[in-house]
Structures are given as C-alpha cells and as structure tokens.
Design a protein around this motif. Structure first.
Motif, PDB file in Angstrom:
ATOM      1  N   GLY A 188      14.089  -6.854 -24.536  1.00  0.00           N
ATOM      2  CA  GLY A 188      13.124  -5.854 -24.107  1.00  0.00           C
ATOM      3  C   GLY A 188      11.904  -6.474 -23.470  1.00  0.00           C
ATOM      4  O   GLY A 188      11.711  -7.691 -23.491  1.00  0.00           O
ATOM      5  N   MET A 189      11.080  -5.602 -22.887  1.00  0.00           N
ATOM      6  CA  MET A 189       9.829  -6.039 -22.267  1.00  0.00           C
ATOM      7  C   MET A 189       8.686  -5.133 -22.688  1.00  0.00           C
ATOM      8  O   MET A 189       8.853  -3.904 -22.776  1.00  0.00           O
ATOM      9  N   HIS A 190       7.560  -5.758 -22.969  1.00  0.00           N
ATOM     10  CA  HIS A 190       6.296  -5.058 -23.194  1.00  0.00           C
ATOM     11  C   HIS A 190       5.412  -5.325 -21.979  1.00  0.00           C
ATOM     12  O   HIS A 190       5.410  -6.430 -21.433  1.00  0.00           O
ATOM     13  N   LYS A 191       4.613  -4.344 -21.619  1.00  0.00           N
ATOM     14  CA  LYS A 191       3.597  -4.514 -20.577  1.00  0.00           C
ATOM     15  C   LYS A 191       2.276  -4.027 -21.144  1.00  0.00           C
ATOM     16  O   LYS A 191       2.153  -2.865 -21.550  1.00  0.00           O
ATOM     17  N   TYR A 192       1.296  -4.912 -21.232  1.00  0.00           N
ATOM     18  CA  TYR A 192      -0.011  -4.573 -21.771  1.00  0.00           C
ATOM     19  C   TYR A 192      -1.062  -4.670 -20.663  1.00  0.00           C
ATOM     20  O   TYR A 192      -1.132  -5.685 -19.968  1.00  0.00           O
ATOM     21  N   GLN A 193      -1.845  -3.641 -20.513  1.00  0.00           N
ATOM     22  CA  GLN A 193      -3.001  -3.705 -19.618  1.00  0.00           C
ATOM     23  C   GLN A 193      -4.255  -3.598 -20.471  1.00  0.00           C
ATOM     24  O   GLN A 193      -4.572  -2.541 -21.004  1.00  0.00           O
ATOM     25  N   PHE A 194      -4.956  -4.718 -20.611  1.00  0.00           N
ATOM     26  CA  PHE A 194      -6.175  -4.748 -21.404  1.00  0.00           C
ATOM     27  C   PHE A 194      -7.343  -4.222 -20.576  1.00  0.00           C
ATOM     28  O   PHE A 194      -7.332  -4.312 -19.333  1.00  0.00           O
ATOM     29  N   PRO A 195      -8.378  -3.707 -21.214  1.00  0.00           N
ATOM     30  CA  PRO A 195      -9.522  -3.167 -20.455  1.00  0.00           C
ATOM     31  C   PRO A 195     -10.379  -4.244 -19.802  1.00  0.00           C
ATOM     32  O   PRO A 195     -11.113  -3.965 -18.852  1.00  0.00           O
ATOM     33  N   SER A 196     -10.302  -5.476 -20.310  1.00  0.00           N
ATOM     34  CA  SER A 196     -11.066  -6.565 -19.707  1.00  0.00           C
ATOM     35  C   SER A 196     -10.324  -7.870 -19.926  1.00  0.00           C
ATOM     36  O   SER A 196      -9.340  -7.923 -20.672  1.00  0.00           O
ATOM     37  N   SER A 197     -10.803  -8.924 -19.307  1.00  0.00           N
ATOM     38  CA  SER A 197     -10.145 -10.220 -19.421  1.00  0.00           C
ATOM     39  C   SER A 197     -10.487 -10.926 -20.731  1.00  0.00           C
ATOM     40  O   SER A 197      -9.909 -11.965 -21.055  1.00  0.00           O
ATOM     41  N   GLU A 198     -11.420 -10.370 -21.479  1.00  0.00           N
ATOM     42  CA  GLU A 198     -11.840 -10.985 -22.733  1.00  0.00           C
ATOM     43  C   GLU A 198     -11.024 -10.447 -23.908  1.00  0.00           C
ATOM     44  O   GLU A 198     -10.584  -9.286 -23.903  1.00  0.00           O
ATOM     45  N   ASN A 199     -10.857 -11.295 -24.897  1.00  0.00           N
ATOM     46  CA  ASN A 199     -10.262 -10.891 -26.176  1.00  0.00           C
ATOM     47  C   ASN A 199      -8.903 -10.205 -26.008  1.00  0.00           C
ATOM     48  O   ASN A 199      -8.668  -9.120 -26.536  1.00  0.00           O
ATOM     49  N   GLN A 200      -8.041 -10.829 -25.262  1.00  0.00           N
ATOM     50  CA  GLN A 200      -6.686 -10.308 -25.080  1.00  0.00           C
ATOM     51  C   GLN A 200      -5.794 -10.920 -26.168  1.00  0.00           C
ATOM     52  O   GLN A 200      -5.322 -12.043 -26.049  1.00  0.00           O
ATOM     53  N   ILE A 201      -5.608 -10.150 -27.226  1.00  0.00           N
ATOM     54  CA  ILE A 201      -4.970 -10.654 -28.440  1.00  0.00           C
ATOM     55  C   ILE A 201      -3.736  -9.809 -28.772  1.00  0.00           C
ATOM     56  O   ILE A 201      -3.736  -8.589 -28.592  1.00  0.00           O
ATOM     57  N   ASN A 257      -7.931  -6.309 -29.756  1.00  0.00           N
ATOM     58  CA  ASN A 257      -9.038  -7.053 -29.154  1.00  0.00           C
ATOM     59  C   ASN A 257      -9.785  -7.934 -30.148  1.00  0.00           C
ATOM     60  O   ASN A 257     -10.842  -8.466 -29.834  1.00  0.00           O
ATOM     61  N   GLU A 258      -9.246  -8.058 -31.355  1.00  0.00           N
ATOM     62  CA  GLU A 258      -9.842  -8.994 -32.299  1.00  0.00           C
ATOM     63  C   GLU A 258      -8.774  -9.462 -33.279  1.00  0.00           C
ATOM     64  O   GLU A 258      -7.759  -8.796 -33.481  1.00  0.00           O
ATOM     65  N   ILE A 259      -8.998 -10.603 -33.866  1.00  0.00           N
ATOM     66  CA  ILE A 259      -8.037 -11.169 -34.813  1.00  0.00           C
ATOM     67  C   ILE A 259      -8.207 -10.472 -36.155  1.00  0.00           C
ATOM     68  O   ILE A 259      -9.274 -10.548 -36.783  1.00  0.00           O
ATOM     69  N   ASN A 260      -7.171  -9.771 -36.572  1.00  0.00           N
ATOM     70  CA  ASN A 260      -7.209  -9.042 -37.846  1.00  0.00           C
ATOM     71  C   ASN A 260      -5.773  -8.866 -38.311  1.00  0.00           C
ATOM     72  O   ASN A 260      -4.968  -8.225 -37.633  1.00  0.00           O
ATOM     73  N   PHE A 261      -5.434  -9.423 -39.464  1.00  0.00           N
ATOM     74  CA  PHE A 261      -4.055  -9.347 -39.948  1.00  0.00           C
ATOM     75  C   PHE A 261      -3.819  -8.190 -40.915  1.00  0.00           C
ATOM     76  O   PHE A 261      -2.711  -8.000 -41.405  1.00  0.00           O
ATOM     77  N   ASN A 262      -4.860  -7.414 -41.163  1.00  0.00           N
ATOM     78  CA  ASN A 262      -4.702  -6.211 -41.966  1.00  0.00           C
ATOM     79  C   ASN A 262      -4.239  -5.083 -41.050  1.00  0.00           C
ATOM     80  O   ASN A 262      -4.823  -4.859 -39.985  1.00  0.00           O
ATOM     81  N   ASN A 263      -3.171  -4.366 -41.445  1.00  0.00           N
ATOM     82  CA  ASN A 263      -2.647  -3.326 -40.547  1.00  0.00           C
ATOM     83  C   ASN A 263      -3.500  -2.056 -40.535  1.00  0.00           C
ATOM     84  O   ASN A 263      -3.281  -1.173 -39.707  1.00  0.00           O
ATOM     85  N   GLY A 264      -4.433  -1.947 -41.471  1.00  0.00           N
ATOM     86  CA  GLY A 264      -5.308  -0.778 -41.485  1.00  0.00           C
ATOM     87  C   GLY A 264      -4.797   0.370 -42.320  1.00  0.00           C
ATOM     88  O   GLY A 264      -5.443   1.422 -42.400  1.00  0.00           O
ATOM     89  N   ALA A 265      -3.642   0.203 -42.974  1.00  0.00           N
ATOM     90  CA  ALA A 265      -3.081   1.292 -43.777  1.00  0.00           C
ATOM     91  C   ALA A 265      -3.954   1.629 -44.968  1.00  0.00           C
ATOM     92  O   ALA A 265      -3.881   2.741 -45.502  1.00  0.00           O
TER      93      ALA A 265
END
Length: 973
Positions: free
Chosen positions: A159-172, A109-117
């Motif tokens: 393959g196919m991915h299916k993503y259900q976001f919690p809101s219409s905002e910030n679908q990243i 839900n936000e732009i972040n290129f750090n994987n968090g490791a």
C-alpha cells in the motif's frame, strides 16, 4: 378454424416471449460503477465494516482506526467516532469478533507515543466526515488537530500513504506496533535513511498471528542511524522536507518474512506513483463490479447493490506472497504457484450465499478456495471452520467447508483433487468433537452433551446431505447411504407437540419451552430462528408439520410474531420482522420457503420488504454484522431475483427483482440477463416469467440456466397473481431413499422425581414401534405409560419396516421425598439445570455451563434453603460453583452456610470469602466443603453473594456488564 381459448393464450404468451427475447440486450452501465460504491455503508450501527482502501480479496486493508476495542470496534472503525488513532494495514470486514489493526502509522506534528485514548494529549487526531472520502481502492481524510491531509491506496499485498503536512516543520510519523491486540513480540528497525523493517507477533482472536513489513519513505528520515539497546515497538520518524512536498510511504506486508514483504512491494508497486497505484486499484475494482451490471433509475438501490457486491469481495483474503510462499496452519512456511492461498473464511455465514455467488462470478477463485481448504487440511489436520491468519479460531459451528466443496463440484467446478476433497469432507464429519460423537451415536446431540445442540444437529444434517450428494455424483453408494441417513437427523430434534425444533435433555424436551428464548440450545438464535433450517429436505419437514398449509401458517406467524426475544441478550439478533432476524444468518433462507408451499407471492412481499427496509444507503444501512460478505451476498442475489436456499442442489429459488435489468457477465464469456417489465415500487408481484423465450411456470431456475447464458424476463404486477401456485410448480428438496427411524423420546415423566413418576414414550413418526427396557430386563413393546418408583435405567429405541433407530439410555434419579428446597432468588430459565429441584437432584454439573446441568443466576445472590424433613445429625455440607470468566460467570464473593431447627431462626456456622478475581482462562469448578462435626439441624441455608459489576480488566466492564453465578448440587451428609 377456431383455436381453444387456453391454446390461444399460450400462443400469445409464446409470441410475446419470443419478441421480448429478441429485444433484450445486456444491461449497460451509465457511468463508472465504483462511483456507486459507498464504503461507509455498514460502518455505523452493528455492520462492523471499514471504509479504507483494499483490493478485491486482497491481503492488505489500509484503513483508519477510530476505535480500539469493543464489539462495535471489530473493524477498527465506527462512523460515530470523532478521533482517528492512525492508519493500520489489516482489518476484518463485518465480523463479530475483533482482530487485526496491524502496524499503525500516524502522521502528526510532535513526538508523542501516547495514543490519547486516556483523554490526555496524544497522537490521535480529531476528524470530520465532511473532510473524508472513501472509494474502492482509495481513502482520504483531513486530520483536524494537525491540519494534515492523508490519502491511502493499495495493491494486493502492498500500500501507499500520502501525507500533506501544513508546513515543512515537524513532519513526524508515529509507528506503533502495540496498537490494538496483545503484542507477543515485535520490533522496528531503521535500515537506511528512507527504509524501515519490522515484524509483529500478536494475540487476539488469532492467538499467534505473525506479520512482517518493509517500508520505504519518499523523504529522508532525520537521525536515521540512531542506535537502540533493544529494538523498539514504538518509533517516531521525522522527515527532512524543506519544500514541504507530499510525503509518500510505501509498505509491503507478508506473513512469511521481511524479504517476502519487500518482494511484494517491489513487484506490485516498485517505482509507481501514488496516482498510478490508485488508478490500477480502482481499475481492478471496476472490472470486478462489471461482473454484474444493473440498470435502475433509483440511485440508492444502485448504491446499495454495488456496495453489497463490493463488500462480498472483501474476503476471503489473499495470504500468499508474490513468490508463492505462505504461512500454513502449522505455522510453517509452504510454497505453491498452482493456486492462490487465502485466509478469513467465515464459513458459517458465507456458505449460505457468499460462496454460491462465487460459483457464478468467481469460478476460478472458487477452485483456489477449495485448494486452500485442502492445503489447510494437510497442514493442520482439518479443513477450516473459521480460520484467521494461520490460526483456527474455534469459532462458530458446523463443518461448512463441506457444502462449499460439494456445491462447487456439483456445478462442475473441479480444478482440484476431488478424491482428496471427498476424503477431507468425510474427515470433517467423522471426528468426535463439538457434539459429533453423540450425533453419530444417537442421531442428535443431547443438551447435556454439548452446547448449542439443536443448531449443531441441524447444521450437521445439512452438511451431511451435501456429502451424500457429492457421494452420489462420484458413485460412492455406501457413503451416499450413510450421509443420506445422517441428513435426516433433524427429525430427532423436532417436537411434534410444539412444532418447533427443541433441545433434548436426558431424552425429554428441554423445558420450560419458550420459542422466543435465546438460550444455549441454539447458536446466536432462538427456536423461531432455527426451526426452519431443513433446506435439504423441505418436503420431509412439511410432512413433520402435517402439510404445506401448516408450514405456510408457521411462516405467517414467524413474520408477524412479536419482535422481541427473551432469555440471553444476543447482540447478533437484529433486523427483526416478527421473529425473522435478517441481521443473523440462520434466517436468510426463510422468506423463500413460501415458494415451497406454492405461495410465491408471499416470498415476493417479504423479499421486497427486506431489500427496501433493511438495506439503506446510510452508515447504519446493514441490519447486522456484514459477516465477510454474507449479508451483502444475500442482497446481490435477492435484488436480481433469486436466492440459493439449498447450496449443492444447483437450484435458485425465485423471489422478486429490484432492478429493471441486470446482466451477469460470466467467466466463460456468456451473459445472463434478468429483465423486469413494468417494475415499480407497487409492482412487486410476478405475473409471468419467460426463460430464453419459453414460459417458466415454476418458481426456480437452475445453475445451468445461468451458466449457459440467456435471458430471464419477469412481467410484474401490482397484485398477487396465480403464477407458480399450482401443485408441481414449486421447488422441492426431499430425501426419499434410505429413510431413518427417528429416536423415541420421553414425552412425560420426571428424570429426577420424588415418590414415583409416570413415563410416556412417543416418536415423531407415529407409525414406528417403540421398544423399551428397565434396568436389566428384556426389551418389550411400548403400549401404555408405565410407573418408575426407584432409581432406574431406561433404554428405548424404535423400529419400522426392519429399520431401527439408535438406542437411548436415560437414568432416572429418586430424590429423597423427605427433602425439599426453597429458592428465595430467581434463576434464569435458560439455565434452570432441571428446574426447582436441580440443586438437590443428585445430578452434578460438568465443566461446560451450556450443557444445562447448572442453575444460573444473573446479577442475583443465591439464597437456597434445604429442608431435611426432620432434625438430623449433619457431618458435611458441600456446594459446587462454576467459573467461566469469558462467559461472565464468576465465583461468589462470599458463601455463608446457616442451620436452623425451626426454619425461622438461623445460626451461621460457616463463611468463606473469596479474593477479588484475577483473569483466568477456561472454566473451573469450585467445591466448597464445610465440616460440621455432627451438628443437628433440619434446615440448611446457603447464601452465595454475587460479584455484581464485572472487574475493570474484563471486556464486559465498559458495557457495565454484570456477573452470573452458576451453582449446582447442595450435598448434605
């Protein structure tokens, strides 16, 4: 008329058998078989499996990544983890080396290129197994950190991915090509408001892996026409989705090019919905699993079985686009529509049971596998040993494409060029690398010539036997003789005194010997775990031991020995019952060897124990690395009642069934049903067996018995019985033609000696005549021990009935009797270099530490004092060190040389400090020289300081790994 009692009982058995045969119906499934598959089995412990979506033998493995590196992160997922980094499209199942994890996508839900490791906020997300579902062809999880629901499904190459976001905002969505292994090159390009393309060239286990992708999104990408000076390797995609509909991602992959990836997606998925793709994937899996249908009241057993069958079908992997193009072992593009081309052949594992299983339930695909071998032979010059994505990994031993071909050919699977296949088999066996030069010359691999010499000798000998069997079937008499002789080379590493397979070091037995010790003479094993590997000539092995009772006693000791190993830490040695290690493949046939000594009830006990204790319906339910299907193929075979101890013999050795009924549905339209009457947790012993209405009194069946269809009925008992215990009722493999004369060995005598040494020669075959010569003397018959008192070259051979063994030459070195050495720190026995005098014996270490010529110290300084016997003028002192960073062997941090006249007070005369180590490939020998300009001393002390904890850049750092010091030959002039 009164019938004799035995005849009466025979009629009763026959009548019962006929009745059973008439009543037997094929096993039926009670519900969908995919519902019994638990993809989480093996994702914990050291199973190294992944839970994501894939197709049978498919190219794409779309799965979550929870671990970036480390041995238990080889598949990218470990059940103990709590964060998901994203979802990548290629994964390895159950390997012991890490690779793949290509093209990571992560909804967030936000732009972040750090994987968090690094522990900072990144795009990785927390997850819970409570919100995770894994089924064949389908995977689902909720990302707790962002409340995004993710579903995955696949076709063969797409393959196919299916993503259900919690809101219409910030679908990243973050796309990260730098994820996992080293990125050699790659880029991503947005080509329309709903399409991206790219490629990834990476280096890990496969040193030059290339993967292309084409991706379509169900919703428009915001700012899709952004411009980059340099195409990125990380990218964010934000979607326009005001109604918060599910976001679908369709992706095709190809090893060829982007156009191939696009064609793969268009042909396999096209406009299909997520649900339809999932339905087709699960339908394909249901059809695959229906190849063996079982009946049982134990749902855990059924889950273990169908998960094992599922795991056995995850590899090898399709490596060819829908148009027939593929990337060959020369990294060039080739094309064929005559067969499907595959990669990921873990042959050291899967030739044992995986590929024999495929000869029963995957005949057509077996032809494809062999045609793939031959294509790789054309493209790269050799058949695969362990190939991965158009790369030879150089991993594991043997040339085990050979038995896969021979086994298939002898079973009548022959839709390939058999003459070319035989040529390729011989080519594998006649090269000069990996110890084969010595193996061909001497009939075994000396320790000093090649690492893992015992295992390689034993596995080459089996492979050669399969070449001989195929040569015989093809009427190639000369080849049959040559490879039958080579199949007996196992005799040259059998030590008659210890009754174990041992390394031959300078034609003596590697010593000191401890069968529990894991060392460089064996592959991922110790002597316990390799000494029974003579599947091609069990009768010959029994003769070496001294009879069937000796093999039985040896096996009894194996299963009751202390369940600990010494020497090198080997993570693969798991699933121990005594020294039987079910978690690693060299042990897999051992429980069945009791049948060969007419004690099948002991096989039944051990097989049942392994099936029920070492396979469980839990994440850590596999006792070792799954190894691309081998661990599971063992279970599939053993649970239905038999196992291929000797592939290419067309024989399956009977164990004990785990299920009331199992039916193998063959590609030829026939069915083979195994039924167990009165089966229970107590009734594990076989009282009698009936095959197609006829009593079966021997403890094996043939491949033909299975393939022509029919019924195998076990009648079970709670106590051991006399079934198949009579002489002649046991299975047998034996080599009776073209018998060789084993090579004599030095049973007593020091190759490096002081004063003199007494030499005794022996042969495993006591009836041979041994001949020897010293230096340039004539050969003479050995009768009694002899003395060597000067540097000498000894040449020996043996002969019997006009057949001669190979010639073996050994150099004897005389150590100055006035010189001695004191070691104040302890070397590791498995790297003893020849023992106490190794550093002054005049024999120098080679580039390969595994050949036994170096003395190794683990996490210890080296403190060695040489006593010259009297005060002497010294001009130069030199000492050699080895560095092989991949094997945790590093140069010392400091070397100091001290001298003394009395051995008490030492004066430092030379010190060298080494810089902090930088990463280096391969091995290097460092020779340290100190010029003393005629200083006088009697004692020379060398102190080499260890590195200790491995540097942060080393793979072993995270395991608190410690370094080795390898030293050899202190030379004083």
């Amino acid at each position: 008329m009164k019938l004799p009692i035995p005849f009466f009982f025979a009629l009763v058995i026959l009548f019962t058998a006929c009745k059973e045969n008439k009543d037997i119906k094929p096993a039926k499934k009670d519900k969908s078989l995919i519902s019994y598959v638990n993809p989480f089995i093996g994702t914990g412990g050291h199973g190294h499996t992944y839970p994501g979506a894939t197709m049978p033998f498919g190219m794409m493995q779309l799965s979550p990544d929870t671990r970036l590196d480390g041995w238990d992160g080889c598949s990218g997922y470990h059940y103990s983890d709590s964060y998901i980094y994203g979802f990548s499209h290629t994964h390895l199942s159950g390997t012991g080396v890490s690779d793949y994890g290509d093209i990571l996508l992560m909804p967030t839900n936000e732009i972040n290129f750090n994987n968090g490791a690094d522990g900072k906020k990144g795009y990785r997300a927390h997850f819970s197994h409570d919100n995770e579902v894994a089924e064949p062809g389908y995977y689902k999880v909720r990302l707790d950190s962002t409340n995004i629901d993710v579903e995955l499904t696949v076709s063969k190459r797409s393959g196919m991915h299916k993503y259900q976001f919690p809101s219409s905002e910030n679908q990243i969505v973050i796309l990260d090509l730098e994820h996992r292994d080293e990125l050699l090159g790659g880029s991503v390009q947005i080509i329309s408001e709903t399409e991206i393309i790219g490629f990834r060239n990476s280096k890990a286990w496969a040193t030059d892996q290339r993967l292309f992708f084409y991706t379509q999104f169900s919703h428009k990408i915001k700012d899709w026409n952004r411009r980059y000076e340099v195409l990125p390797t990380k990218l964010h995609l934000e979607f326009e989705n005001p109604n918060n509909e599910s976001v679908f991602v369709k992706i095709g992959i190809s090893a060829v090019d982007i156009e191939g990836a696009k064609k793969n997606l268009e042909e396999e998925i096209g406009d299909k919905s997520f649900e339809l793709v999932k339905q087709e994937a699960q339908g394909a899996w249901e059809s695959q699993l229906e190849k063996i249908v079982i009946e049982s009241d134990n749902n855990d057993y059924k889950t273990n079985f169908y998960t094992s069958l599922y795991h056995s079908m995850l590899a090898p992997n399709l490596y060819q686009d829908v148009d027939g193009r593929y990337r060959g072992m020369d990294l060039n593009i080739h094309q064929t529509t005559d067969f499907d081309y595959y990669t990921v052949f873990s042959l050291w594992d899967t030739y044992r049971a995986g590929h024999p299983l495929y000869t029963i339930i995957e005949e057509e695909r077996t032809n494809d596998f062999i045609n793939t071998f031959l294509a790789k032979y054309d493209e790269g010059g050799i058949m695969p040993i362990w190939d991965l994505s158009a790369n030879y990994t150089g991993c594991m031993i043997g040339y085990h494409a050979v038995p896969v071909i021979a086994d298939a050919y002898l079973k009548g699977i022959r839709d390939y060029d058999a003459e070319k296949a035989f040529e390729a088999m011989k080519h594998s066996a006649t090269r000069d690398h990996l110890g084969l030069k010595s193996y061909k010359e001497f009939g075994f691999i000396p320790v000093e010539e090649e690492s893992e010499s015992v295992s390689k000798t034993l596995e080459y000998a089996y492979d050669d036997w399969t070449i001989a069997q195929m040569a015989k079937a093809m009427n190639k008499t000369d080849d049959y003789k040559t490879y039958t002789e080579r199949a007996q080379y196992y005799k040259n590493v059998f030590d008659p005194e210890s009754q174990f397979m041992r390394g031959r070091f300078r034609n003596t037995w590697f010593a000191p010997f401890d069968p529990y010790e894991v060392n460089f003479n064996y592959t991922e094993a110790n002597s316990w775990q390799y000494s029974y590997y003579v599947p091609q000539d069990v009768s010959g092995f029994i003769n070496l031991l001294g009879g069937k009772d000796k093999l039985e006693a040896h096996l009894d000791k194996l299963f009751t020995a202390e369940a600990e190993t010494s020497g090198r830490d080997q993570a693969d040695i798991t699933g121990l019952i005594g020294q039987y290690a079910h978690g690693n493949e060299p042990s897999h046939h051992m429980a069945y060897l009791y049948n060969f000594v007419n004690k099948p009830f002991k096989t039944q006990e051990k097989v049942h124990q392994i099936l029920t204790e070492l396979y469980t319906n839990t994440p850590d339910g596999i006792s070792g690395n799954e190894d691309c299907g081998q661990m599971s193929a063992w279970y599939v075979f053993s649970s239905i009642g038999f196992y291929p101890v000797t592939p290419a013999s067309n024989q399956y050795i009977i164990g004990t069934p785990l299920f009331d009924k199992a039916t193998i549905n063959l590609e030829n339209g026939k069915h083979f049903t195994i039924q167990a009457n009165d089966l229970s947790n107590e009734n594990i012993y076989i009282e009698s067996v009936v095959l197609n209405g006829e009593p079966l009194n021997h403890s094996y069946i043939s491949h033909e018995d299975i393939m022509k269809g029919g019924h195998l009925v076990f009648n079970m008992s709670s106590q051991p019985t006399e079934w198949a215990t009579l002489e002649g009722q046991e299975p047998k493999t034996s080599i009776d033609e073209h018998l060789i004369v084993p090579v004599p060995f030095i049973a007593k005598g020091d190759v490096a000696f002081k004063g003199e040494t007494e030499v005794t020669l022996e042969n495993v075959d006591k009836e041979t005549e041994i001949l020897y010569k010293l230096n340039d003397d004539e050969f003479k018959v050995y009768e009694n021990a002899f003395i060597i008192s000067e540097p000498t070259t000894l040449v020996v051979y043996a002969k019997k009935d006009g057949v001669e063994s190979a010639l073996i030459t050994t150099k004897f070195y005389k150590i100055d009797p006035n010189i001695s050495i004191k070691l104040e720190t302890e070397y590791a026995n498995q790297y003893n270099g020849g023992g106490q005098n190794a550093l002054i014996d005049g024999i120098y270490g080679t580039q390969d530490f595994r050949t036994g010529t170096w003395q190794g110290y683990f996490d210890e300084d080296v403190i060695a004092t040489v006593d010259l016997g009297s005060i002497k003028a010294i001009n130069e002192i030199s000492v050699n060190f080895l560095q092989d960073q991949k094997s945790w062997i590093f140069l010392p941090t400091q070397v100091e040389v001290l001298i003394s006249n009395d051995g008490n007070e030492f004066k430092s005369i030379f010190t060298k400090n080494y810089d902090a180590p930088e990463p280096l490939e391969g091995s290097q020998i460092e020779t340290l020289n100190s010029n003393l300009k005629s200083k006088k001393a009697r004692f020379i002390k060398v102190i080499a300081k260890k590195l200790g904890k491995l540097p942060e850049w080393h793979l072993g750092y995270e395991h608190d790994g410690r370094s080795w010091l390898f030293v050899d030959e202190i030379t004083i002039k």
